[in-house]
Scaffold this active site. Sequence first.
Site, PDB file in Angstrom:
ATOM      1  N   THR A  60      -5.447  -1.136   7.163  1.00  0.00           N
ATOM      2  CA  THR A  60      -5.513  -2.589   7.284  1.00  0.00           C
ATOM      3  C   THR A  60      -6.845  -3.010   7.876  1.00  0.00           C
ATOM      4  OG1 THR A  60      -4.427  -2.419   9.450  1.00  0.00           O
ATOM      5  CG2 THR A  60      -3.017  -2.847   7.543  1.00  0.00           C
ATOM      6  N   ARG A 114       6.287  -8.488   1.559  1.00  0.00           N
ATOM      7  CA  ARG A 114       7.205  -8.077   2.628  1.00  0.00           C
ATOM      8  C   ARG A 114       7.848  -9.291   3.281  1.00  0.00           C
ATOM      9  NH1 ARG A 114       4.431  -4.276   6.467  1.00  0.00           N
ATOM     10  NH2 ARG A 114       5.094  -2.704   4.954  1.00  0.00           N
ATOM     11  N   ASP A 150      -0.978   6.773   6.326  1.00  0.00           N
ATOM     12  CA  ASP A 150      -0.996   5.337   6.606  1.00  0.00           C
ATOM     13  C   ASP A 150      -1.840   5.074   7.853  1.00  0.00           C
ATOM     14  OD1 ASP A 150      -0.361   2.698   6.192  1.00  0.00           O
ATOM     15  OD2 ASP A 150       1.515   2.793   7.319  1.00  0.00           O
ATOM     16  N   LYS A 182       0.831  -1.212   0.000  1.00  0.00           N
ATOM     17  CA  LYS A 182       0.000   0.000   0.000  1.00  0.00           C
ATOM     18  C   LYS A 182       0.862   1.258   0.000  1.00  0.00           C
ATOM     19  CE  LYS A 182      -2.326  -1.319   3.646  1.00  0.00           C
ATOM     20  NZ  LYS A 182      -1.778  -2.699   3.769  1.00  0.00           N
ATOM     21  N   THR A 183       1.912   1.273   0.819  1.00  0.00           N
ATOM     22  CA  THR A 183       2.807   2.436   0.841  1.00  0.00           C
ATOM     23  C   THR A 183       3.515   2.600  -0.498  1.00  0.00           C
ATOM     24  OG1 THR A 183       3.164   2.198   3.226  1.00  0.00           O
ATOM     25  CG2 THR A 183       4.776   3.487   2.004  1.00  0.00           C
TER      26      THR A 183
END
Length: 348
Positions: A170, A229, A121, A76-77
């Site tokens: 999230t 990740r 975020d 997302k980032t």
Amino acid sequence: MSDIERTEFEVPESPVDPHRHQGDTDLEKSLRPKSLNDFIGQPKVREQLHLVLSGARQRGVTPDHILLSGPPGLGKTTMAMIVAQELGTSLRMTSGPALERAGDLAAMLSNIMEGDVLFIDEIHRIARPAEEMLYMAMEDFRIDVIVGKGPGATSIPLEIPPFTLVGATTRAGMLTGPLRDRFGFTAQMEFYDTEDLTQVVTRAAAILGVDIADDAAVEIASRSRGTPRIANRLLRRVRDYADVHADGHVDLDATRGALEVFDVDDLGLDRLDRAVLDALIRGHGGGPVGVNTLAIAVGEESTTVEEVCEPYLVRAGLMSRTGRGRVATAAAWYHLGLTPPEGTPGAL
């Protein structure tokens, strides 16, 4: 407290924990793709986002506000950075927990230039006063700044240039209705399949200068719980093992040896995941068991078990959540090398 917090609670830094760890930031910066074309996976989101950004560019207007929703570690980032890159504008970054007061948000918005991208975020954790100010900023591109206190307080309207807000969450269900409704485009990030994750691993290995075999990349991808990740983190751990035991060459044997050392099994479960299953099956006959009881059995906080372990155990088909508690599936019994009792769903 950093601008981008890893999570709402502290959890053990397991190799397969999808939340950001202390040492991930520098690595992620070097591995992040710079454009939608370079971004691996999420084909539907990429296509939708391409249409949103291209249409706005052709009309010469600022794109609608964008909400990126999905589990941690899916990009997302990175996607927010790509939005700014595709638009050729600056990116301002902060997080929901950092915006505790309306003044914190006002200070950031007052420095926004026309067309900039503001990335927040964990936007579901923004404080209510700041959230209410954000409504007006998103809709009317202005904010009211309160000067003074008490009866003498004065509201001064402040116009801000058109900008694009990119929010990441999230927990989309925790967003308030008024905030959610102000986003013109919502993208749901999905878990990756092994094929896409293999590309992620191969690309990361090339950037890091890691000599990796094709089957080793597939092995890492298959144990990464559908999360880039985690795949990048496991690649680092396998690289460490290969440097010590295999002259730096990452082959299948080195990969399996490394993942065994770091307690990541063939389904991507770590020590804590297996401890939860073991407590559920050996300690309580497969359930149903409450999450607090499981947490006590494995010596962890209930939030850690519920937020870190359970999502993947449920998604992998090893655990079910029922109204009476957690229940182990037949697949969980088999994974621990045990025979499930008669009547267990999925038992052979």
